[in-house]
Design an enzyme around this catalytic site. Structure first.
Site, short mmCIF file in Angstrom:
data_model
loop_
_atom_site.label_atom_id
_atom_site.label_comp_id
_atom_site.label_asym_id
_atom_site.label_seq_id
_atom_site.Cartn_x
_atom_site.Cartn_y
_atom_site.Cartn_z
N GLU A 172 0.83 -1.20 0.00
CA GLU A 172 0.00 0.00 0.00
C GLU A 172 0.86 1.25 0.00
O GLU A 172 0.38 2.35 0.21
CB GLU A 172 -0.96 0.00 1.20
N CYS A 199 -3.47 -2.93 4.32
CA CYS A 199 -2.57 -3.98 4.79
C CYS A 199 -2.95 -5.36 4.27
O CYS A 199 -2.31 -6.35 4.62
CB CYS A 199 -2.57 -4.01 6.32
N THR A 235 3.23 4.00 15.57
CA THR A 235 2.72 2.75 15.00
C THR A 235 3.26 2.51 13.59
O THR A 235 2.66 1.78 12.80
CB THR A 235 1.18 2.70 14.98
N SER A 274 -10.99 2.59 13.39
CA SER A 274 -10.24 1.51 12.77
C SER A 274 -10.20 0.30 13.71
O SER A 274 -10.34 -0.84 13.27
CB SER A 274 -8.83 1.97 12.44
N HIS A 286 -3.08 -9.84 11.97
CA HIS A 286 -2.46 -8.62 11.46
C HIS A 286 -2.19 -7.72 12.65
O HIS A 286 -3.05 -7.52 13.50
CB HIS A 286 -3.38 -7.92 10.47
N LYS A 312 -0.98 -4.31 21.12
CA LYS A 312 -2.14 -4.24 22.01
C LYS A 312 -3.42 -4.73 21.31
O LYS A 312 -4.26 -5.40 21.92
CB LYS A 312 -2.34 -2.78 22.45
N SER A 340 -7.59 -1.90 6.19
CA SER A 340 -8.60 -0.86 6.36
C SER A 340 -9.30 -0.56 5.04
O SER A 340 -8.75 -0.75 3.97
CB SER A 340 -7.94 0.42 6.89
#
Lengths: 470, 470
Positions: B84, B118, B160, B210, B248, B253, B360
């Protein structure tokens, strides 16, 4: 589950109602008479107005195909899109199309977007056919969408634009099935046409390099295609072994050159159908190196001349839509296929069509289709009548070149922009067509559907929902 | 031709040598202590310096896989890329990789790039497996490449990020094979994370939306996965039916939450392994609506607590690389798979791994892999040793947060730019690594390869040629 004759069961095409005549564009651009009509071989060019884009066109064509063939959206198990018109660099066009299927509670639909210039649709199609033939197939239909808007900066490439979306339903027992073993690809790293200026919708184009790359890729695919055919079928392949040849069509002139190139290949391979007259005319080119042969105007002229008769029979019927609409990038090859299906659907039973897909960058594949009449609704005659090419072409609105140029200017500002509303002028759109109404401050895009005739003057349907960020 | 056990035969991973510690980044950003390390669950983040990008990383990893497994480039019949990270909106990353194969005169290689956030790598992988199982398979290997550089604007999403490229060789008789019937997807139209600002490398992110979309997609896939399993296997599926769950991983977390969510699903479905203690702890959440359950912090805490022991066994071994590298977008899921292959390769024979891929926009699929020791070189133990995770992690160069921020600033100017040369500083790169040297005035990109150790101090190899527009 039966997996015989996997291929294209059904097909529909959508193209924008606005178009500009190439002859008028020649005059407007101050180009010499015939430069676009004869030089490029193009008649007319479709373009998106500010209320249409590749998403709206694909919503329209998917919705239309499902309705016209009475396909329950729950019966779709795979949906993939080929496109090189980037509206979002992460979110696939496929996800916008999911709105149609979410309404039917069907979210278990594999597939995303495939991309490499004009080749993405072929990649999507081959993927979908493979899926039906794989262990993962769950018995449902595949759906392939090719959608693109081809626009160019002012200059010599501008008349090679166009726009359209095509949808194809994939499954077994198809009237248009794949001869999967007859397939050859040529892929390589070149910069013939690419889109590195991310903020601009326009490509960087080296037209001359791109044409040479196209013909080199064609040669390479044809050579390997013939080798594979001969290994499997035990006899030589030549253009006499297929009734039609369908080429990716950036402009018709290149299609004429391509078929002539295959003829030249067959001459060099000593194919039996090449008669003495043709041999005589091509003899003087038999010692050219590959590179020389791509540059020789004389060879180009001579081979087109000897191939002209066969071109009229095996290629001409495939050129209707590409000449009338222009380059549709991923949809171009399939608009050419649609043209021959529309023109010849009552005489295709048992025939073979050889396809050549090309995407700059470059990726290319030659593959073979086998036709049979099929069973309603998945019959060639029904596909022909659903395509309704003549009606669609006749209902278009001819635009003056000034209006076309003005639209492209506006779209230069709209491309990648946020926080604007469109005119929502749907006067030129057919009932049932989707259109863009606004892009909000978070770049979220909002589409509506012009009411279908049977609904009457009812409310415009909105196609958003969860999407709006709730 | 034998088509049993189609799947992953071999695998390699490449990630940039530069990384920044999340603890150091916390301090630098003035974030509360533990915000990135415990709050996100991340240890370290890799990033591309100005000499690396998704093209150079994928050149490196493909070259490395072919060499380490001694695969003749002629034996590759399909090559596809999931990414992506858009460097060009038309020319696929696959075409840059063709340089490796053109050297061996192999240009007959199908496949292009697949894209949806992703998820593109999973699409490419499933396509490649389908190809091997289809009538079009010609007996050669497939090759799937996932390559991404995840960078975010300054703000809460910046920690991230991450970067890596993974290559996987696909064929029959694989040590990691697909249980193709156990597979469920959830695809929908949402704006949770997207890249509509075409000139910027950074996405538009709604982190909270998300996360909810991710968990809803997980629920939907798991529900359908269980239904399909039960229909085919004739018994209920629960997390006790797989040894490992690979998610994924945008940040660790969310992986913790995801596994707890599956546990909560199993509790609601009355799965037998859920003991009385767990039932008691989750009882008060059994009447929540779907929407409530996604918002409830108490449920999140309670389910993570009861699932903690199983998380340690079934998920922890998959988290090594994602925690150390960060989000690798398309490569993240496969870096997690690589982690468990590396950590557990000597005990995986006969075991099942369930994978959850999310992109996403959104597209998601849950699928199942079956492991067997395999035969050298396509054995789990060889895959483990080729991956060489510990050595690769240990040889990295820890960068100060200031240097990381400075690099991202520079890259903001470099993204989509032309006419510049890089420093060509390869001091941190391992021998054999490809790197970017310049982008010319026509946006054409030039790469070189740092000499491999065995070549000694020889000349740097250039990876261009016809590509340069000749």
């Amino acid at each position: 589950m039966d997996r015989k004759d996997v291929g294209i069961l059904a097909m529909d095409i959508y193209f924008p109602p606005s178009c500009v005549q190439q002859e008028a564009l020649e005059a407007h651009d101050g180009a010499s008479k015939g430069k676009y009509t004869i030089g490029l071989g193009q008649d007319c060019m479709a373009f998106c107005s500010e209320v249409e884009d590749v998403i709206s066109m694909s919503l329209t064509v998917v919705n239309s195909l499902l309705k016209k063939y009475k396909i329950d959206p729950k019966l779709i198990g795979r949906l993939e899109v080929g496109s090189e018109t980037v509206i979002d660099k992460s979110k696939s066009i496929k996800t916008w199309l999911m709105q149609i299927f979410e309404e039917s509670d069907n979210t278990d639909i594999e597939g995303v977007d495939s991309s490499n210039a004009c080749y993405g649709g072929t990649a999507a199609l081959l993927n979908c056919v493979n899926w039906v033939e794989s262990n993962s197939w769950d018995g449902r239909y595949g759906l392939v969408v090719c959608t693109d808007s081809a626009v160019y900066a002012e200059g010599p490439a501008r008349p090679t634009g166009g726009a359209a979306a095509i949808a194809m339903l994939i499954g077994p027992n198809a009237p248009i099935s794949f001869e999967s073993k007859y397939r050859a690809s040529h892929m390589a790293h070149v910069y013939d046409f690419y889109k590195p200026d991310l903020a601009s919708e326009y490509p960087v184009v080296d037209g001359k390099l791109s044409q040479t790359c196209y013909l080199m890729a064609l040669d390479s695919c044809y050579r390997q295609f013939c080798n594979k055919y001969e290994k499997i079928a035990g006899k030589q392949f030549s253009i006499s072994d297929a009734e039609y040849f369908v080429f990716h069509s950036p402009y018709n002139k290149l299609v004429q050159k391509s078929f002539a190139r295959l003829y030249y290949n067959d001459f060099m391979r000593n194919c039996s159908y090449v008669d003495d007259d043709a041999k005589e005319k091509l003899q003087s080119f038999s010692n050219l190196t590959g590179e020389e042969s791509y540059q020789s105007r004389d060879l180009e002229k001579a081979s087109q001349q000897v191939a002209k008769h066969l071109y009229g029979i095996k290629v001409q019927p495939t050129t209707l839509l590409p000449k009338q609409i222009g380059n549709m990038y991923t949809a171009s090859l399939y608009a050419a296929l649609a043209s021959v299906l529309y023109n010849k659907h009552d005489s295709l039973n048992g025939q073979r069509i050889v396809m050549f897909s090309y995407g700059s960058g470059l990726t290319s594949t030659m593959f073979s289709l086998r036709l049979n009449n099929g069973q309603h609704p998945f019959s060639l005659s029904n596909i022909g009548s659903v395509l309704g090419v003549t009606e669609k072409l006749q209902s278009r609105h001819e635009t003056l070149p000034e209006k076309f140029v003005e639209t492209l200017k506006l779209m230069e500002h709209r491309y990648g922009a946020k926080d604007f509303e469109t005119s929502s002028d749907t006067s030129l759109l057919q009932p049932g067509t989707f259109y863009l109404t606004k892009v909000d401050s978070m770049y979220r895009r909002f589409y509506s559907q012009k009411p279908a005739e049977e609904i009457g003057g009812g409310k415009t349907k909105c196609c958003n929902g969860f999407a709006n960020g709730h």
